[in-house]
Design a protein around this motif. Structure first.
Motif, PDB file in Angstrom:
ATOM      1  N   ILE A   1       0.839  -1.197   0.000  1.00 49.81           N
ATOM      2  CA  ILE A   1       0.000   0.000   0.000  1.00 49.81           C
ATOM      3  C   ILE A   1       0.876   1.250   0.000  1.00 49.81           C
ATOM      4  O   ILE A   1       2.030   1.216   0.421  1.00 49.81           O
ATOM      5  N   VAL A   2       0.293   2.339  -0.457  1.00 45.37           N
ATOM      6  CA  VAL A   2       0.956   3.643  -0.501  1.00 45.37           C
ATOM      7  C   VAL A   2       0.243   4.592   0.448  1.00 45.37           C
ATOM      8  O   VAL A   2      -0.983   4.721   0.405  1.00 45.37           O
ATOM      9  N   LEU A   3       1.013   5.246   1.328  1.00 41.77           N
ATOM     10  CA  LEU A   3       0.472   6.251   2.236  1.00 41.77           C
ATOM     11  C   LEU A   3       1.323   7.515   2.121  1.00 41.77           C
ATOM     12  O   LEU A   3       2.490   7.511   2.525  1.00 41.77           O
ATOM     13  N   ILE A   4       0.749   8.574   1.569  1.00 40.46           N
ATOM     14  CA  ILE A   4       1.452   9.841   1.381  1.00 40.46           C
ATOM     15  C   ILE A   4       0.799  10.895   2.260  1.00 40.46           C
ATOM     16  O   ILE A   4      -0.390  11.206   2.115  1.00 40.46           O
ATOM     17  N   MET A   5       1.567  11.442   3.194  1.00 43.80           N
ATOM     18  CA  MET A   5       1.076  12.480   4.093  1.00 43.80           C
ATOM     19  C   MET A   5       1.305  13.848   3.472  1.00 43.80           C
ATOM     20  O   MET A   5       2.420  14.171   3.058  1.00 43.80           O
ATOM     21  N   SER A   6       0.243  14.673   3.421  1.00 44.82           N
ATOM     22  CA  SER A   6       0.344  16.003   2.820  1.00 44.82           C
ATOM     23  C   SER A   6      -0.445  17.004   3.638  1.00 44.82           C
ATOM     24  O   SER A   6      -1.246  16.630   4.502  1.00 44.82           O
ATOM     25  N   GLY A   7      -0.217  18.283   3.365  1.00 47.18           N
ATOM     26  CA  GLY A   7      -0.916  19.346   4.073  1.00 47.18           C
ATOM     27  C   GLY A   7      -1.527  20.342   3.105  1.00 47.18           C
ATOM     28  O   GLY A   7      -1.126  20.427   1.938  1.00 47.18           O
TER      29      GLY A   7
ATOM     30  N   ALA B   1      -3.733  15.331   5.268  1.00 47.30           N
ATOM     31  CA  ALA B   1      -4.392  14.180   4.650  1.00 47.30           C
ATOM     32  C   ALA B   1      -3.417  13.038   4.417  1.00 47.30           C
ATOM     33  O   ALA B   1      -2.200  13.247   4.272  1.00 47.30           O
ATOM     34  N   PHE B   2      -3.948  11.832   4.357  1.00 48.55           N
ATOM     35  CA  PHE B   2      -3.295  10.686   3.750  1.00 48.55           C
ATOM     36  C   PHE B   2      -3.881  10.524   2.356  1.00 48.55           C
ATOM     37  O   PHE B   2      -5.106  10.472   2.183  1.00 48.55           O
TER      38      PHE B   2
ATOM     39  N   HIS C   1      -9.174  12.875   6.528  1.00 45.09           N
ATOM     40  CA  HIS C   1     -10.022  11.949   7.288  1.00 45.09           C
ATOM     41  C   HIS C   1     -10.589  10.790   6.462  1.00 45.09           C
ATOM     42  O   HIS C   1     -11.432  10.038   6.970  1.00 45.09           O
ATOM     43  N   HIS C   2     -10.157  10.633   5.216  1.00 41.70           N
ATOM     44  CA  HIS C   2     -10.826   9.646   4.366  1.00 41.70           C
ATOM     45  C   HIS C   2     -10.753   8.235   4.956  1.00 41.70           C
ATOM     46  O   HIS C   2     -11.762   7.505   4.980  1.00 41.70           O
TER      47      HIS C   2
ATOM     48  N   ASP D   1      -0.823  15.656  17.635  1.00 41.50           N
ATOM     49  CA  ASP D   1      -2.272  15.521  17.662  1.00 41.50           C
ATOM     50  C   ASP D   1      -2.981  16.536  16.784  1.00 41.50           C
ATOM     51  O   ASP D   1      -4.018  16.220  16.167  1.00 41.50           O
ATOM     52  N   ALA D   2      -2.470  17.753  16.697  1.00 44.66           N
ATOM     53  CA  ALA D   2      -3.129  18.773  15.876  1.00 44.66           C
ATOM     54  C   ALA D   2      -3.131  18.371  14.409  1.00 44.66           C
ATOM     55  O   ALA D   2      -4.109  18.598  13.680  1.00 44.66           O
ATOM     56  N   ILE D   3      -2.046  17.762  13.952  1.00 40.17           N
ATOM     57  CA  ILE D   3      -1.968  17.306  12.558  1.00 40.17           C
ATOM     58  C   ILE D   3      -2.938  16.153  12.337  1.00 40.17           C
ATOM     59  O   ILE D   3      -3.668  16.111  11.342  1.00 40.17           O
ATOM     60  N   ALA D   4      -2.967  15.220  13.270  1.00 39.30           N
ATOM     61  CA  ALA D   4      -3.875  14.082  13.142  1.00 39.30           C
ATOM     62  C   ALA D   4      -5.334  14.520  13.163  1.00 39.30           C
ATOM     63  O   ALA D   4      -6.140  14.121  12.317  1.00 39.30           O
ATOM     64  N   GLU D   5      -5.676  15.365  14.118  1.00 41.54           N
ATOM     65  CA  GLU D   5      -7.074  15.763  14.285  1.00 41.54           C
ATOM     66  C   GLU D   5      -7.575  16.654  13.152  1.00 41.54           C
ATOM     67  O   GLU D   5      -8.783  16.783  12.962  1.00 41.54           O
ATOM     68  N   ASN D   6      -6.656  17.250  12.387  1.00 38.56           N
ATOM     69  CA  ASN D   6      -7.052  18.078  11.254  1.00 38.56           C
ATOM     70  C   ASN D   6      -6.955  17.333   9.924  1.00 38.56           C
ATOM     71  O   ASN D   6      -6.835  17.967   8.881  1.00 38.56           O
ATOM     72  N   GLY D   7      -7.014  16.000   9.994  1.00 43.51           N
ATOM     73  CA  GLY D   7      -7.202  15.250   8.758  1.00 43.51           C
ATOM     74  C   GLY D   7      -6.260  14.110   8.501  1.00 43.51           C
ATOM     75  O   GLY D   7      -6.582  13.204   7.720  1.00 43.51           O
ATOM     76  N   CYS D   8      -5.062  14.095   9.113  1.00 46.35           N
ATOM     77  CA  CYS D   8      -4.069  13.068   8.804  1.00 46.35           C
ATOM     78  C   CYS D   8      -4.234  11.901   9.768  1.00 46.35           C
ATOM     79  O   CYS D   8      -3.407  11.669  10.664  1.00 46.35           O
ATOM     80  N   MET D   9      -5.316  11.172   9.580  1.00 46.17           N
ATOM     81  CA  MET D   9      -5.651  10.075  10.483  1.00 46.17           C
ATOM     82  C   MET D   9      -6.433   9.027   9.712  1.00 46.17           C
ATOM     83  O   MET D   9      -7.237   9.347   8.835  1.00 46.17           O
TER      84      MET D   9
END
Length: 337
Positions: A211-217, A230-231, A236-237, A319-327
């Motif tokens: 699988i591919v997981l790309i973290m972006s802002g 996002a991933f 949050h997808h 946590d701020a990064i995770a809670e704003n979509g990268c989770m």
């Protein structure tokens, strides 16, 4: 070869139609059917659970399809020239509007109509040829991480409506990336001009669910700070659409941090540990951990398997990064594979 190589737009556009059919048609690898990889020597079979494709009826989100990004690898087109194999790819820069949530839309630059761009994949030692057409309204380029001649480094601008060719040998093996290198580089990357570039080693790695997981802002108000993360393009997808995997099966995650405006993030996996293959440039893991720190453009291969069925989160430990979509979540499925 000239950076400002001139090529017929019609040829590139006709080829784009074929790419579009392959990438965005009904036959996306691993999306609607079980994908199997068999190692005859070890009699190992890898199966991927079917995952429901999200609706693409909403045109504003046609560029963000995280389920497709997850297991969709672009192997290009193989050609024989002067006794040598050429692996040819085509990338077209364009523009899109994506919907980050119910209230916020955002204008991006895309590659082949998607964000992140296609995950290009080749084998070490192959000759790579990338046909690049810029239709995104501004000057852009493609810089590939790896080893190549200076004229192929992708730092010269390609004007809107122009095309160029990047050609080089695929080396070294590992997990690399490509991105626009026109100033301001942070802005051009953050708005979508990036993708993963995998060079497989001469001897294949063991079979795994890859699988591919790309973290972006996303910096939506141009203040050089990200408001959303996002991933694989969409915040949050994977929390709403967990990644389905089988328990006791090897997972090989190609993980890239391309979050601009944040100096570093971590990747954390719940209820498990992973082997780390730094930059994917080794066949032997360097460490085992459950939290890994990654700077901008850093990428690694992470291998793990889940012992117990259930849902398990993954996210940066900021946590701020995770809670704003990268989770996101893995949904581990029991039963006979």
């Amino acid at each position: 070869m000239s950076e400002n190589f001139s090529r017929s737009k019609n040829i590139l556009l006709n080829r784009r139609q074929l790419i579009t059919m392959g990438i965005f048609g009904g036959g996306v690898i691993g999306a609607t059917a079980i994908l199997q990889t068999i190692n005859a020597k070890n009699n190992v079979t890898v199966k991927v659970p079917p995952m429901e494709m999200e609706s693409s009826n909403n045109a504003t989100n046609s560029a963000t399809k995280p389920i497709q990004v997850l297991r969709n690898f672009d192997y290009g087109t193989l050609k024989q020239e002067n006794g040598r194999t050429i692996r040819e790819f085509e990338l077209i820069a364009g523009t899109s509007t994506i919907q980050l949530n119910n209230a916020v839309s955002y204008n991006i630059w895309d590659l082949n109509g998607r964000i992140p761009g296609p995950t290009l994949r080749a084998k070490a030692g192959e000759r790579i040829r990338v046909l690049f057409l810029n239709k995104a309204g501004h000057s852009h380029s493609l810089h590939f991480h790896g080893v190549h001649p200076a004229e192929m480094d992708g730092v010269k601008p390609v004007s809107n409506g122009k095309a160029t060719i990047y050609e080089f040998d695929a080396e070294p093996y590992g997990v690399h990336l490509y991105h626009c290198h026109i100033a301001p580089v942070t802005r051009h990357i953050a708005k979508g001009l990036y993708g993963m570039f995998i060079i497989d080693p001469p001897q294949p790695r063991p079979p795994a669910d890859e699988i591919v997981l790309i973290m972006s802002g996303y910096d939506i108000n141009d203040d050089n700070e990200n408001e959303y993360y996002a991933f694989n393009g969409l915040p949050h997808h994977y929390m709403h659409h967990p990644i389905k995997v089988y328990h006791n099966q090897l997972i090989r995650a190609y993980v890239l941090n391309i979050i601009e405006f944040d100096p570093a993030v971590t990747f954390h996996l719940h209820a498990n540990f992973f082997d780390v293959y730094r930059s994917g440039m080794t066949m032997t893991p360097s460490e085992k951990t459950d939290v890994l720190t990654m700077g901008v453009a850093e990428r690694h291969i992470l291998e793990f398997a889940f012992r117990y069925p259930g849902k398990y989160m993954f996210h940066p430990h900021q946590d701020a990064i995770a809670e704003n979509g990268c989770m996101g979540q893995f949904e581990v499925i029991a039963g006979d594979r």
